[in-house]
Write a protein that holds these residues in place. Structure first.
Motif, PDB file in Angstrom:
ATOM      1  N   THR A 217       0.700  -1.202  -0.241  1.00 38.22           N
ATOM      2  CA  THR A 217      -0.025   0.173  -0.015  1.00 38.22           C
ATOM      3  C   THR A 217       0.854   1.188   0.008  1.00 38.22           C
ATOM      4  OG1 THR A 217      -0.012   0.083   2.412  1.00 38.22           O
ATOM      5  CG2 THR A 217      -1.720  -1.166   1.176  1.00 38.22           C
ATOM      6  N   TYR A 223      -0.017   2.986  -3.599  1.00 38.96           N
ATOM      7  CA  TYR A 223      -0.276   4.065  -3.075  1.00 38.96           C
ATOM      8  C   TYR A 223      -1.290   4.713  -4.048  1.00 38.96           C
ATOM      9  CZ  TYR A 223      -0.400   9.018  -1.430  1.00 38.96           C
ATOM     10  OH  TYR A 223      -0.827  10.220  -1.250  1.00 38.96           O
ATOM     11  N   MET A 226      -4.709   2.837  -4.130  1.00 36.18           N
ATOM     12  CA  MET A 226      -5.407   2.822  -2.815  1.00 36.18           C
ATOM     13  C   MET A 226      -6.216   4.560  -2.894  1.00 36.18           C
ATOM     14  SD  MET A 226      -3.769   3.044   1.193  1.00 36.18           S
ATOM     15  CE  MET A 226      -2.762   4.353   0.627  1.00 36.18           C
ATOM     16  N   GLU A 235      -7.446  -0.106   4.155  1.00 34.95           N
ATOM     17  CA  GLU A 235      -5.926  -0.450   4.304  1.00 34.95           C
ATOM     18  C   GLU A 235      -5.765  -0.247   5.824  1.00 34.95           C
ATOM     19  OE1 GLU A 235      -4.774  -2.438   2.308  1.00 34.95           O
ATOM     20  OE2 GLU A 235      -6.043  -2.255   0.542  1.00 34.95           O
TER      21      GLU A 235
END
Length: 607
Positions: A217, A223, A226, A235
């Motif tokens: 993540t 990243y 997400m 997350e």
């Protein structure tokens, strides 16, 4: 070729003679330093006995006799023994650090070299972050094996032997009484060792899960995914759950240790009481002096502490062996793609690339390629087209031996690529992919990765040919501009042209382009296309294309479907066959025609 599986936990340790011998092999280069450690430990063990024995002399002789000179001498000798023991301890710590850090250094170098030789399949199979975990925390954990297990064992054994011998020399009756408490240490220590081992295994697994979440993540791609799907809460909840489980296990281990220490402290206090009781009786009988009783009590700590440590030695060994075993699991994965014993260096220039009935599978009974046969002549462009998942990229990955074919043969210039050294094979191939990778360094550093000896003129010439030089010079830092993680500070077209310039600087005879323009806008595609025209001059090129407009002039077009070559020929020939290629062409250009029609209608409509 089955998918590789990797265990990321502390498994059941292998305590066989072969495993222990393999571990010992890493310590053998430092046997001289290890002998020095043993000598220091022996000296420290002896020096540690002196203060209690000197205290006995002070109590039994210097004080009753009121001999100030003897008192000063004995106190000075005790202080000197303590200082000398401390200095030897510093030397021991240095030798421990030198040996353990040297072993870590050797293993990290060996691991990095080994991981460089692993096939692409390895990196597509392991969890994200697992390789880094093995390279860092696992190997760094070896550092404590020497000082925490081997040196600890030798130190405690020497301390136990010298202390027990001294106690029996002083008074065998009191020595037997002091040993009466020893069995009380054994049972709880072994039980505690097993409990902490079990908790440590669970903790290691949870930490691995936690690291996996972090790597997934908080990497650039993870990243962005997400953020774009607004999964921060999900997350964060996953991480908090894994973190909470890890913390709970660590608290359990810590509290288990506290209960253990309470028991050990209780048992350790019984010994001195017995010595005072029975020693007092012997003193009243006139068989022992007060100084001897005090010295006995002082030496008890040097007797009981090693017993507890040595009782737990089996657990320490299991922990250490399991750590080595995790590392050896990687070392034992033999690289499936390596130089043949009789491999030779050779040039790829002027040689045709030929696939002869090549088959390949990522998984058993699921062929990715079947019966692939074609020939790419020197100085020509061979294009691969077809639906996603047809096997186009797999074909190109077989040429530089990122994977090896399961059947058939691939030759360059008539030589089987398996008979060429990997270095000479890959040195003659330039690869430009859709997902261009740039290091988080300067543009110059990324370009020079292709050729460390390239001159400034070579660098500029390559960038000019790739239509990127003017853009670079327009940046405030020019070629010293830092591109960011994976080149995130640049657009897709700019990264692509830098990638092409990098391959131009390498100047290989074989070029592979894998969907190099599929994700670019029209302006970027134009510049990249111009750069590609320069790149492919006088090269043997294999081009994977999503946009058929980029490969219409190819010398040969291979239409790949379901892992097989369904059609092949030039653009005009394939159109007349009314097959897969014609269908792809109609879908792309028919859609474009509709879009152009809609655009014209919008231009002519009243506002």
């Amino acid at each position: 070729m089955g998918k590789m599986k990797f265990d990321d936990s502390l498994g059941k340790p292998d305590l066989s003679r072969a495993m222990l011998g393999r571990i010992a092999g890493y310590f053998l280069p430092y046997w001289k330093q290890a002998l020095a450690v043993l000598a220091v430990l022996s000296a420290t063990s002896v020096l540690g006995l002196l203060p209690p024995l000197l205290i006995q002399r002070i109590v039994d002789h210097a004080l009753p006799e009121k001999n100030l000179r003897l008192l000063v001498y004995l106190v000075g000798a005790s202080l000197g023994a303590t200082v000398a023991s401390g200095l030897l301890g510093v030397l021991q710590n240095y030798l421990n650090a030198y040996i353990s850090q040297s072993i870590v250094y050797d293993m990290k170098n060996q691991m990095y070299r080994h991981l460089q030789s692993m096939p692409l399949q390895f990196y597509t199979s392991v969890k994200q972050g697992e390789v880094i975990t093995r390279m860092t925390s696992d190997i760094s954990g070896i550092q404590g094996v020497f000082s925490g297990t081997i040196v600890n064992f030798a130190s405690n054994l020497l301390m136990l032997v010298t202390t027990a011998g001294t106690l029996f020399w002083m008074n065998w009756k009191l020595a037997l009484v002091s040993l009466f408490v020893v069995p009380l240490f054994v049972a709880p220590t072994r039980k505690m060792g097993s409990v902490r081992w079990k908790i440590a295994k669970e903790t290691q697994e949870k930490i691995s899960d936690q690291n996996h979440i972090i790597e997934e993540t908080l990497s650039l791609s993870g990243y962005m995914l997400m953020k774009l799907f607004t999964r921060e809460g999900r997350e964060r909840s996953r991480f908090m759950t894994a973190n909470a489980e890890t913390t709970a296990l660590q608290i359990r281990e810590s509290m288990a240790g506290r209960w253990f220490m309470m028991l050990v402290s209780t048992f350790a206090s019984i010994g001195p009481m017995l010595i005072y009781l029975y020693g007092g009786y012997l003193f009243i009988q006139g068989d022992i002096s007060v100084g001897a009783i005090i010295a006995f009590v002082a030496l008890l700590g040097r007797l009981y502490a090693p017993v507890g440590q040595l009782t737990n030695l089996y657990v320490d060994i299991k922990r250490s062996v399991a750590l080595f075993q995790r590392i050896f699991d990687y070392f034992d994965m033999e690289p499936k793609i390596a130089d043949a014993p009789d491999a030779v260096s050779g040039t790829l220039a002027g040689g045709s690339i030929e696939f002869r009935n090549v088959g390949f599978s990522y998984q058993p009974d699921k062929p990715a390629l079947q019966g692939i046969s074609f020939k790419a002549e020197p100085g020509t462009m061979t294009a691969l087209v077809g639906p996603s998942g047809a096997g186009k990229t797999t074909i190109t990955n077989l040429i530089p031996r990122l994977y090896d074919a399961d059947s058939g043969q691939i030759t360059i210039g008539g030589k089987d690529i398996r008979n060429l050294t990997l270095h000479s094979l890959r040195s003659g191939i330039g690869l430009v992919t859709q997902d261009t990778y740039l290091f988080n360094g300067t543009i110059r550093e990324n370009l020079m990765y292709a050729s460390e000896d390239a001159s400034e003129e070579d660098l500029i010439r390559a960038c000019q040919a790739a239509y990127i030089h003017e853009f670079i010079m327009g940046l405030p830092e020019g070629y010293e501009t830092v591109v960011g993680n994976r080149g995130i500070k640049l657009s897709g077209g700019e990264k692509q042209r830098i990638s092409i310039a990098r391959v131009l600087l390498k100047n290989p005879p074989v070029i592979i382009l894998d969907e190099a323009t599929s994700s670019l806008d029209t302006a970027s595609e134009f510049f990249v296309q111009q750069a590609m025209n320069v790149l492919l001059q006088d090269k043997t090129s294999i081009v994977i294309a999503h946009r058929l407009s980029t490969i219409m002039s190819a010398d040969r077009i291979l239409v790949v479907k379901d892992g097989q070559i369904a059609e092949q020929g030039r653009h005009e020939e394939l159109l007349t066959q009314n097959g897969v290629y014609k269908d792809l062409y109609d879908k792309q250009f028919g859609r474009q025609a509709v879009q152009r029609t809609h655009a014209k209608e919008e231009e002519g409509s009243p506002t």
